[in-house]
Structure formats: C-alpha cells, structure tokens
Design a protein around this motif. Sequence first.
Motif, PDB file in Angstrom:
ATOM      1  N   ALA B 465       1.158  -1.012  -0.549  1.00  0.00           N
ATOM      2  CA  ALA B 465       0.112  -0.306   0.067  1.00  0.00           C
ATOM      3  C   ALA B 465       0.550   1.142  -0.285  1.00  0.00           C
ATOM      4  N   PHE B 466       1.793   1.239   0.537  1.00  0.00           N
ATOM      5  CA  PHE B 466       2.820   2.486   0.607  1.00  0.00           C
ATOM      6  C   PHE B 466       4.001   2.050  -0.747  1.00  0.00           C
ATOM      7  N   ASP B 467       4.819   0.810  -1.190  1.00  0.00           N
ATOM      8  CA  ASP B 467       5.389   1.016  -1.837  1.00  0.00           C
ATOM      9  C   ASP B 467       5.368  -0.469  -2.331  1.00  0.00           C
ATOM     10  N   PRO B 468       4.469  -0.014  -2.990  1.00  0.00           N
ATOM     11  CA  PRO B 468       4.409  -1.232  -3.939  1.00  0.00           C
ATOM     12  C   PRO B 468       5.512  -2.312  -5.405  1.00  0.00           C
ATOM     13  N   LEU B 469       6.370  -0.774  -5.449  1.00  0.00           N
ATOM     14  CA  LEU B 469       7.469  -1.570  -6.285  1.00  0.00           C
ATOM     15  C   LEU B 469       8.583  -2.255  -5.243  1.00  0.00           C
ATOM     16  N   ARG B 470       8.576  -2.052  -4.228  1.00  0.00           N
ATOM     17  CA  ARG B 470       8.931  -2.707  -2.452  1.00  0.00           C
ATOM     18  C   ARG B 470      10.811  -1.920  -3.102  1.00  0.00           C
ATOM     19  N   LEU B 471      10.837  -0.919  -2.686  1.00  0.00           N
ATOM     20  CA  LEU B 471      11.639  -0.139  -2.889  1.00  0.00           C
ATOM     21  C   LEU B 471      12.805   0.255  -1.853  1.00  0.00           C
ATOM     22  N   LEU B 472      12.141   0.447  -0.840  1.00  0.00           N
ATOM     23  CA  LEU B 472      12.262   1.157   0.622  1.00  0.00           C
ATOM     24  C   LEU B 472      13.126   0.037   1.518  1.00  0.00           C
ATOM     25  N   ASN B 473      14.021   0.091   1.401  1.00  0.00           N
ATOM     26  CA  ASN B 473      14.398  -1.067   2.363  1.00  0.00           C
ATOM     27  C   ASN B 473      14.147  -2.443   2.387  1.00  0.00           C
ATOM     28  N   PRO B 474      14.469  -3.136   1.026  1.00  0.00           N
ATOM     29  CA  PRO B 474      14.093  -4.574   0.762  1.00  0.00           C
ATOM     30  C   PRO B 474      15.073  -5.393   1.239  1.00  0.00           C
ATOM     31  N   GLY B 475      14.107  -6.173   1.133  1.00  0.00           N
ATOM     32  CA  GLY B 475      14.446  -7.095   2.206  1.00  0.00           C
ATOM     33  C   GLY B 475      14.907  -7.822   4.306  1.00  0.00           C
ATOM     34  N   LYS B 476      14.163  -6.679   4.312  1.00  0.00           N
ATOM     35  CA  LYS B 476      14.331  -6.165   5.678  1.00  0.00           C
ATOM     36  C   LYS B 476      13.402  -6.329   6.179  1.00  0.00           C
ATOM     37  N   ALA B 477      13.174  -6.831   7.983  1.00  0.00           N
ATOM     38  CA  ALA B 477      11.922  -6.372   9.293  1.00  0.00           C
ATOM     39  C   ALA B 477      10.740  -8.142   8.192  1.00  0.00           C
ATOM     40  N   VAL B 478      10.451  -7.953   7.623  1.00  0.00           N
ATOM     41  CA  VAL B 478       8.909  -8.801   6.939  1.00  0.00           C
ATOM     42  C   VAL B 478       9.612  -9.800   6.540  1.00  0.00           C
ATOM     43  N   PRO B 479      10.261 -11.214   6.659  1.00  0.00           N
ATOM     44  CA  PRO B 479      10.481 -12.190   5.633  1.00  0.00           C
ATOM     45  C   PRO B 479       9.274 -12.818   4.948  1.00  0.00           C
ATOM     46  N   THR B 480       9.556 -13.424   3.174  1.00  0.00           N
ATOM     47  CA  THR B 480       8.588 -14.040   2.180  1.00  0.00           C
ATOM     48  C   THR B 480       8.639 -15.136   3.110  1.00  0.00           C
ATOM     49  N   LEU B 481       7.319 -15.445   1.991  1.00  0.00           N
ATOM     50  CA  LEU B 481       6.781 -16.965   3.098  1.00  0.00           C
ATOM     51  C   LEU B 481       7.415 -17.929   2.556  1.00  0.00           C
ATOM     52  N   HIS B 482       8.493 -17.818   1.194  1.00  0.00           N
ATOM     53  CA  HIS B 482       9.248 -18.929   0.865  1.00  0.00           C
ATOM     54  C   HIS B 482      10.064 -19.278   1.938  1.00  0.00           C
ATOM     55  N   ARG B 483      11.114 -17.775   1.667  1.00  0.00           N
ATOM     56  CA  ARG B 483      11.837 -17.715   3.139  1.00  0.00           C
ATOM     57  C   ARG B 483      11.078 -19.075   4.509  1.00  0.00           C
ATOM     58  N   CYS B 484      10.407 -18.770   4.753  1.00  0.00           N
ATOM     59  CA  CYS B 484       9.642 -19.191   6.391  1.00  0.00           C
ATOM     60  C   CYS B 484       9.487 -20.297   5.909  1.00  0.00           C
TER      61      CYS B 484
END
Lengths: 505, 505
Positions: B465-484
């Motif tokens: 909702a804020f960053d659809p292209l995921r440009l802001l600080n990618p790869g931090k804080a919230v893991p992908t479901l794939h990773r989990c």
Amino acid sequence: MTASHAVRGTDYHDSGLHHPDASKAQLVAEFSTFLPADAVLHTTEDLHPYECDGLSAFRHLPMMVVLPNTVEQVQQIMRICHREKVPVIARGSGTGLSGGVLPNEHSVLLSLAKFKKILDIDPLSRTARVQPGVRNLAISEAVAQHNLYYAPDPSSQIACSIGGNVAENSGGVHCLKYGLTVHNVLALKVVTVTGELVTIGSAALDSAGYDLLALMHGSEGMLGIIVEILVKLTPKPERAQVMLITFDDVAKAGEAVGTIISSGIIPGGLEMMDHLAIRAAEDFCKAGYPTDVEAILLCELDGTEAEVTEQLTQVKQLMAECGALEVRVAQNEAERALFWQGRKAAFPAVGRISPDYYCMDGTIPRRHLAEVLRRINALSAEYQLSIANVFHAGDGNLHPLIMYDANIEGELERTEELGGKILELCVEMGGTITGEHGVGVEKINQMCSQFQSAELLQFHAVKEAFDPLRLLNPGKAVPTLHRCAELGAMHIHHGQLPHADLPRF
Amino acid sequence: MTASHAVRGTDYHDSGLHHPDASKAQLVAEFSTFLPADAVLHTTEDLHPYECDGLSAFRHLPMMVVLPNTVEQVQQIMRICHREKVPVIARGSGTGLSGGVLPNEHSVLLSLAKFKKILDIDPLSRTARVQPGVRNLAISEAVAQHNLYYAPDPSSQIACSIGGNVAENSGGVHCLKYGLTVHNVLALKVVTVTGELVTIGSAALDSAGYDLLALMHGSEGMLGIIVEILVKLTPKPERAQVMLITFDDVAKAGEAVGTIISSGIIPGGLEMMDHLAIRAAEDFCKAGYPTDVEAILLCELDGTEAEVTEQLTQVKQLMAECGALEVRVAQNEAERALFWQGRKAAFPAVGRISPDYYCMDGTIPRRHLAEVLRRINALSAEYQLSIANVFHAGDGNLHPLIMYDANIEGELERTEELGGKILELCVEMGGTITGEHGVGVEKINQMCSQFQSAELLQFHAVKEAFDPLRLLNPGKAVPTLHRCAELGAMHIHHGQLPHADLPRF
C-alpha cells in the motif's frame, strides 16, 4: 439528536460497489444452515432496531442482520459474503455518534451482541481477555475485586461495547492521563474479509512487524471484524479527589487549563463547561454548580494519598493566580460523585432545554483553547444557534452541543453547516475533526478539509491492503477523491483530479 | 559484536527486485545536478563508513550514499529512484542493532545526517518540531531550560537520531512509565516512495483516518522517508530516587518485579542484572554493586517529593517480603548517577570480559520472567556459551548478552543459533522477538516463528500500500513466505505455500 433525516445515500453509491451477486433469499437460506432462526433477521419489523446508531438523524435499514455467537460463525459469514461480494457492517452496541454503523439495503449487518464473555482475567499481568460485545463498564466491574479497572471511560460506558471502543478508538474523561483505547489494548483477534482469523499484537508490550494493532484502532470496521480483545488493566488509585473551579470568563478557564498542564501535573480528568452547559446540568441534576459563572473546570487528581494532597495545594494556588472565582474541593465521596454526575449528564441535560441538539467532536492543540472558544461564540451568533460547550479540556477535545429545533424549516441544515464550520476551525488551529467519536458518515466531508489528496490516497491504499473489494463498511470514514473534488476542497490541476488514473473507490 | 560475517545476500535476491534501470554513473550524474559533490559518495573508500550499522557482523557496501539537506532534495532523490526503480535505504545515525540499514550494492543509501535542526520548541503545548537527524539527547538538552525533556531514552541516546528512533520504535530505561517512541510522537512529515510529501498525525492528541502515525513507528524505513517529527515533551519530575535491591536468587528478583508492578506502583525505571552482568559492570565502572549476589534490581521512583517518599517506603517493605538481601537508596545525586552508570555501561562492560558478545532483544509477559531466566540458563549450559542478562524488567524486555569468540571456529554460528532459540522462547511464552531493536536482517528468520502466513501476508499487503515496487529498504523486517517455508516454520498444505498465487515478494 432525534430528528429523522434523509440518508446520505451517495456515500454508498460513490463507493463503486456492485450489487451483491446473491439475492437476499439465497443469503438467508445459506446463513440459516449454521445460524439459528433468531440469529438471521430479515423482516422489516426485525430490522428496525438496527436502522441507526447514536447519530439518529441518519437512518436506513440493512438488507439483513446476522447475530453469530462463535468466531467460527463469523468466519463462515465472512467467507460467504466475500464469495458473493456482499458488503458487511460490523456492529457493537450501536452507541456510536458518527453513524459508523449506519446500514444500507445492500449490506449484511453483523452484530457482535452475543460476544459477551469475559474469557480470562490475569491480575498479575494486569490484563483481561474479552469478547467484543462486552460492555466497557462490565470489564471494570469484573476486575474490581483485584483492585483494578479498565481506564478508558466514554460517557456511554454503561452501554457501549469494547469492540466498538476499539473500532472508534474511544476516549473519555480519563484519557488525558490514561490514554485512548489504543493505549489500553495489547492484542486483538480479527476475522479478515476473507474469513481468516489473525492475531494482531501480543501479550508483551511491543510487537514485531508493522503496527497493525494501532492501525485497527479507530478503523471503524473497515479493515476487519474484531472478535477478541486483550485489554490492559489499571490499578485503582489510592485516592481520587475532584475540585470544582469557577470563572467569570471562559477565556480565563481556557488559560487555567494550560497553566495546570504546563505545571507538570497530569490530572486524572480535566473537564470544562461553559455557562449554558452549567445551567442545563444544574437544572437537571442539582450537582451544586453555581449558575452565575461563565465557566467551570472539574479537575480530578488521583494517585497516592500524599501525591493528591500535594497536588491539591498546587492546583489551588495556580487557580488563584489564574483569577478563579472559587475553588471547591469535594468534601466526601458523595459530593465527588455529584460533581461528576453533573458533567456526565450534560448531554441529556442540554436535551431537556432544546428540542434537538447536535454533539460535535473535534480536537485542538490545548494552547488555542481560549481563541477557539471565542470563535465558536462568534459562529453561534452568526448562525443564530445556541451552543453549550462541554470539553475534555485537558486534551483539547471539544464537544460543542449545537441546540436546534428540527421542526423549524432549515434549522437542521443550518446546524449541520455550523457543525462543519466548527470542525474546519479545529483543522485551521492545527487540530483534527475527531476526538473520540470517529468520522463515520457524519464527518466524511470534513475529511476533505483535514487531508490532502496524497494522504487520502494513502488511506485508500491501506484499505485496499485489507479489503481490496471494499466490502467492509463501505462509504464510511474516508471520502473518495471525487467527493472532495465536488466539495471544492481539493485542488484540481488542469481540470483533472490528482491521480485521476487511480480508482475513485 | 565486532566479527565480520558474510552478508545475508539472499535477503535481497529473495526480494524479487530487478536490477535498477539506471547505471551507477547515470545516477551519480543526475544527483550531482542538485547535490554538492560531497553529498554524493560513490568511491569504495567513501562508502566504507556506511557498510554496516551497530550490528557489525553484517557488512556490505551500498551502490552510493546521498546526503541531502533539504526536504525538496529528498523528494527529488525519491522521484529519480522511483523512476529508475532503484532501491533506497534511509539511514539516521547508524546505531541500530538489528541491521535495519544494512546496505547492498544495488541500493542508494539516503543519509539524513544533515537534518540536524530543532525547528521549533513550544513549552506550552509541550512539543518540539525537529528534523530526523537530531540526536535523541539533543532534544532534551535543548528543552531543559523549560524544565522539560524527551522521555524515551535508548542507551545510545547520546548518538542515535530521532528519525531512527521512530523507524525502530525505540524504547529505553524509562519506557515502562513514559512509553515507547510511538507514545511520544504526535506527527510526522514523510516523503513517500514517489517523492510526495505527506503529513501524518497532528498537533492534537487524536487524528482522523487510519492510524498511519503508529504504523510508521517501527516500520524500519520500509514505508517512507521521515523528514520531520513533532515530539511530545515531558515535565522533569520534581524528584527521582533510585534504589539498588539485591537478591541471592535470580528467580526471586523476577518475582519481585511482578510484586512491585502489581502493587500499582509504576517506577520510572525498573532494571535487572544477573551475576555475570553485575560483575562485568562493577569491574568496569565501580558503581558500588555487590559482586557476591545473584541479581540486582535498580528501581527508580520519580514524581513529586511526597509521592516518591511514600513509594520508597512501600517498595522497601515489598522487597523485604520478597526476600531481598539488601535495599540501598542512593544517598545523593552522585550515587544515583553512579548506580545508573553501571547499568548503562553493562554492554561495553561485557565487551571487556569477552572477545565478542551478541546482544539479544526480546519481550515476554512480565509474569514469566522467572521461568524464562531459568530456561535461558539451561540454553546457556546446552550451548556452552555464557550469557549475561540485562533486562528492562518492568516491561519484560530482555537483553541477554551472549559471550563468544569469533576467532573460534563455529562459535559465531552457535551464538546465532542460541540467540534464535532465546527469541523462540520469547514467542513460546506469549512474547515477541523484539523489544526495541527492530527486526532488520538480524531476526528476519524468527518472524517466521512469530507469525502465521495470513499475518505475514497482511504485512506484505500493507507494504504494498505504501511501496508497491518494494524499493524502500528491501529484504528487511518482514520475511517472504518462501523464506519461512524453507525454514520449515510454516505449514505447507498439499505441497503448496498458502496463497501460492500471491507474489512471493
């Protein structure tokens, strides 16, 4: 406010929703496979009690009402409604004052009235796990044996439900010191629009990930259905003492509020009433208020014995310096209750002296209290409508009560316009159009004054993250850009809405 | 923790980002049209100081560093990066402990170091408007003349920036009584990923619309770039008194914490240290701690003279009932400062007795303090790694310091595994994997233990909702479901990830 009034039907039609895929009869049949007959209401007679909330000027019947009593049933209802694209409006006790649960004929009203259990009380962690239909006051009653209470205390606390408190982020007399609902809730269980059950927050003081817990507070049923709440409990103060402070000038009372707060004292409650409100309250419940003054403050100090004694002395001295006429400390618990009774009955008291009244709710930075009062008086004169002012003064939350007579042609419309002006005044002063009553349908136009288009778009994007089909409580709280443009409250560049390529919701 | 360590490169590659459209040289050229040469860093030498934050085990160079000094420049940078799909990592002072600003070679590091102005101080409203690069302590210093301070006090307050505090929702010794950062901020100005400037929150106590203000707190730079902050200020207490309470048993100290809190007293600070931490601190700074005890509590009471006197008596009596060995009240301001100095120096003190240490940060419901301590000791024995425990005990925020030697083959890996176990223990006890340090890259795997797939998907939707292209600080804080799923921490139904149709981010 008792007058009936045309529903703001455009809110729904603006919302871009299609007619639901399933017919009413099909839905009744499907819900009836897992809900008893008395939990699926669909006749006009049965639906009437649900046509409005506390903002009774707006009324409309829902398509039907469902009354589940388990989380699984809520999930099943949401799965069906999501499949059929039927909008759902969740409802607690219906005591809200901004039309947040105003139904429409295309929507299912999902009542949480049967979720009345207090599931768990943990005195050591000072928490209680409760269902959303539990009354606010019932929590404090249930934990009183542990010398604890649930701090936020909206005036409607005898009736309003804790789920509704979360949805509106309710405040109350004590929220200056003890915070709004959001500051007193640790975790929620929420059924999503697709019927999934998620946990938001935790029993610990912090939580990883984005702060969805705060986001759910005040979201007015538009992001999910709250089915369980873990509330914080607060120790009862050893002593609470209220003082009645009188002034010959409203502005002096406003300045006195600033003086108390900037001295570093945080009162348990700090309320203000002006002349009209005082007279109405005193006539109604003989609280012992002097009726020949221009303003009173009720200042409650709570804490340990020593702390309260010390602060009483401090406040007395400060009030003398602020030009108070009199400072009267309640001499016993009965007088304390009486002082508060007058304040808490101020709304119905005004209802006795005016055929109708309209209770506003806005918040301003405390420092502008005196100026805002002056300008509300000027607006009152301009619109020739009396206004009684009752404030949560300590936190800058205003409740001007506009008195009118709905039977006089045009008075309701003038009242609404005046109300809008007062809210816009709050925005102008750096404040906001809501303190604790939410936006609902009532203040949706003023949202266009409060926010820029980029901010409104951000709200819509957040809504989309939870409810892309916009099935949850459509048409409430966040206006479409289109609506704002029509109100002239938004700058139009080159004849186009900003971001005209984005959906208008 | 000083050891160098392979970067968690997969976080970036997992994030689904493409290589940026523009070359480094093109970006340098374009940024240089509106930024001075010393504000666009791109040589390896210039980039080195930015390769890590306080979690120095993880290091990586960014593509470049930009140092704007106006909001307009930040907007311009974001517009360019958005157009070119270049990821942006915002950075404050870089004192974070979870790798929240760990760069990567595809990203622009946007330093807010030049945003150092205190823009406005309003003693009456008790607020200060500040730029994000202002140091936490600098705010308190600037408002001290008004007898006010900014309450949240992370240990790094002399260096950490207020913008970083918002990004991580920092706490500190006083957050039990005075709240986390989120409870002490009224409004933010934020530059969105597309370069728009939005205002979130207001100078009033409540705000209409969804609570984006809380949402920004702890969002670790993933939702927007914070460029201005309106903070609440707190009156300095009339008196603050600290007591040092000693125990022959860690569990007794844990129970004593519960006893103080459930008595209704809310100390300004309530800290606990175990034997190892006490010894290290005492050796380092001679704070006067007895080194032959198993645990100490530091309990600070603040408020009015009378209140503090009364509560001191109460706490002394409660501690005697809890089996405390000794209760020592600091006799003067110098001794009070000394008692605190020991606690505040506990981390570097442990650094003196161990080649490396790893500072954990988790939160548990207070009631489980004694049990969690027991189980941390068991884990310490199992992994044959010593652990010094330093807690914000009052709010259940644990900081176990795992001591290790990075030069011993395999010790860092064993330390990380033990750290993970401690965080999972926090989750098992109903707590969370972070208290105040954020998730960053450090705890991204433990997010899979903390949250169900529906909850993680909701986080991703909010990000979108804020960053659809995921440009802001990618790869931090919230893991992908794939990773989990790869970690085995997520239930797989019928061989598929839940919601396998949704993007994996």
